[in-house]
Design a protein around this motif. Structure first.
Motif, PDB file in Angstrom:
ATOM      1  N   ASP A  17      24.747  22.477   7.414  1.00 43.01           N
ATOM      2  CA  ASP A  17      25.162  21.552   6.347  1.00 43.01           C
ATOM      3  C   ASP A  17      24.660  21.968   4.975  1.00 43.01           C
ATOM      4  O   ASP A  17      24.950  21.296   3.984  1.00 43.01           O
ATOM      5  N   ARG A  18      23.903  23.067   4.896  1.00 39.66           N
ATOM      6  CA  ARG A  18      23.458  23.572   3.591  1.00 39.66           C
ATOM      7  C   ARG A  18      23.999  24.975   3.315  1.00 39.66           C
ATOM      8  O   ARG A  18      24.298  25.320   2.173  1.00 39.66           O
ATOM      9  N   PHE A  19      24.106  25.796   4.370  1.00 41.40           N
ATOM     10  CA  PHE A  19      24.554  27.178   4.224  1.00 41.40           C
ATOM     11  C   PHE A  19      25.955  27.323   4.810  1.00 41.40           C
ATOM     12  O   PHE A  19      26.307  26.651   5.792  1.00 41.40           O
ATOM     13  N   THR A  20      26.733  28.232   4.218  1.00 44.81           N
ATOM     14  CA  THR A  20      28.065  28.534   4.720  1.00 44.81           C
ATOM     15  C   THR A  20      28.255  30.039   4.764  1.00 44.81           C
ATOM     16  O   THR A  20      28.054  30.721   3.755  1.00 44.81           O
ATOM     17  N   ILE A  21      28.640  30.539   5.929  1.00 46.61           N
ATOM     18  CA  ILE A  21      28.923  31.964   6.070  1.00 46.61           C
ATOM     19  C   ILE A  21      30.443  32.133   6.046  1.00 46.61           C
ATOM     20  O   ILE A  21      31.182  31.361   6.660  1.00 46.61           O
ATOM     21  N   SER A  22      30.893  33.161   5.330  1.00 43.45           N
ATOM     22  CA  SER A  22      32.325  33.391   5.214  1.00 43.45           C
ATOM     23  C   SER A  22      32.602  34.889   5.162  1.00 43.45           C
ATOM     24  O   SER A  22      31.688  35.696   4.965  1.00 43.45           O
ATOM     25  N   TYR A  23      33.880  35.215   5.345  1.00 48.57           N
ATOM     26  CA  TYR A  23      34.270  36.623   5.410  1.00 48.57           C
ATOM     27  C   TYR A  23      35.532  36.837   4.596  1.00 48.57           C
ATOM     28  O   TYR A  23      36.504  36.100   4.738  1.00 48.57           O
ATOM     29  N   ASP A  24      35.497  37.853   3.737  1.00 48.79           N
ATOM     30  CA  ASP A  24      36.659  38.264   2.953  1.00 48.79           C
ATOM     31  C   ASP A  24      37.074  39.642   3.445  1.00 48.79           C
ATOM     32  O   ASP A  24      36.413  40.640   3.138  1.00 48.79           O
ATOM     33  N   ASN A  25      38.164  39.697   4.228  1.00 49.72           N
ATOM     34  CA  ASN A  25      38.536  40.989   4.814  1.00 49.72           C
ATOM     35  C   ASN A  25      39.052  41.962   3.764  1.00 49.72           C
ATOM     36  O   ASN A  25      38.912  43.181   3.921  1.00 49.72           O
ATOM     37  N   ALA A  26      39.607  41.462   2.683  1.00 49.26           N
ATOM     38  CA  ALA A  26      40.086  42.354   1.632  1.00 49.26           C
ATOM     39  C   ALA A  26      38.940  43.099   0.958  1.00 49.26           C
ATOM     40  O   ALA A  26      39.109  44.224   0.476  1.00 49.26           O
TER      41      ALA A  26
END
Length: 128
Positions: free
Chosen positions: A67-76
Motif C-alpha cells: 500500500d506504499r510501494f508500487t512495482i511496475s514494468y515498461d517493456n518499451a
C-alpha cells in the motif's frame, strides 16, 4: 552479460516519495522475475517487491511496503520501476535490483538464492 543498472535513490524526508529505476543492458526482459531487495546497515537483505515481466505480470510485495510501494514494468524502456510513497526512516537502505531469468515470480520470490543477476545498488536515505 546481463547488466542491471539502478537509479533514483537519494535523500528524502519522512512522508516523501522516490521512484527507483532498474534498466537492463545486454538483455531484454520478457519472461523474467525482476525484484527489488534492500539492505540496511547491520540488517539482513530483504525482498521488497517482485514483478513478472511476462503477460500476466504477477506481483508480490513485502508486508512492510504494501500500500506504499508500487512495482511496475515498461517493456518499451526495458525498465522496472519501484515507486515508493509515504517513506519512513525504516525504509532507509541500499536498494538492489535483481533478476531471476526465464522464471515466473513465485511464493519464494524473496529467496535471494534464486537470483541470477544483481545491480550495484542505489542508496535511499529517509531522515528529517
Amino acid at each position: 552479460q546481463v547488466l542491471l543498472v539502478e537509479s533514483g535513490g537519494g535523500s528524502v524526508q519522512p512522508g516523501g516519495s522516490l521512484k527507483l529505476s532498474c534498466t537492463a543492458s545486454g538483455y531484454t526482459f520478457k519472461t523474467d522475475c525482476v525484484s527489488w531487495f534492500r539492505q540496511a546497515p547491520g540488517k539482513e537483505r530483504e525482498g521488497v517487491a517482485a514483478r513478472y515481466t511476462g503477460n500476466d505480470g504477477n506481483i508480490y510485495y513485502a508486508d512492510s511496503v504494501k500500500d506504499r510501494f508500487t512495482i511496475s514494468y515498461d517493456n518499451a524502456k526495458n525498465t522496472v520501476y519501484l515507486q515508493m510513497n509515504n517513506l519512513n526512516t525504516e525504509d532507509s537502505a541500499m536498494y538492489y535490483c535483481a533478476a531471476d531469468l526465464r522464471r515466473r515470480c513465485g511464493p519464494r520470490w524473496f529467496d535471494d538464492g534464486l537470483i541470477d543477476y544483481w545491480g550495484q545498488g542505489t542508496l535511499v536515505n529517509v531522515s528529517s
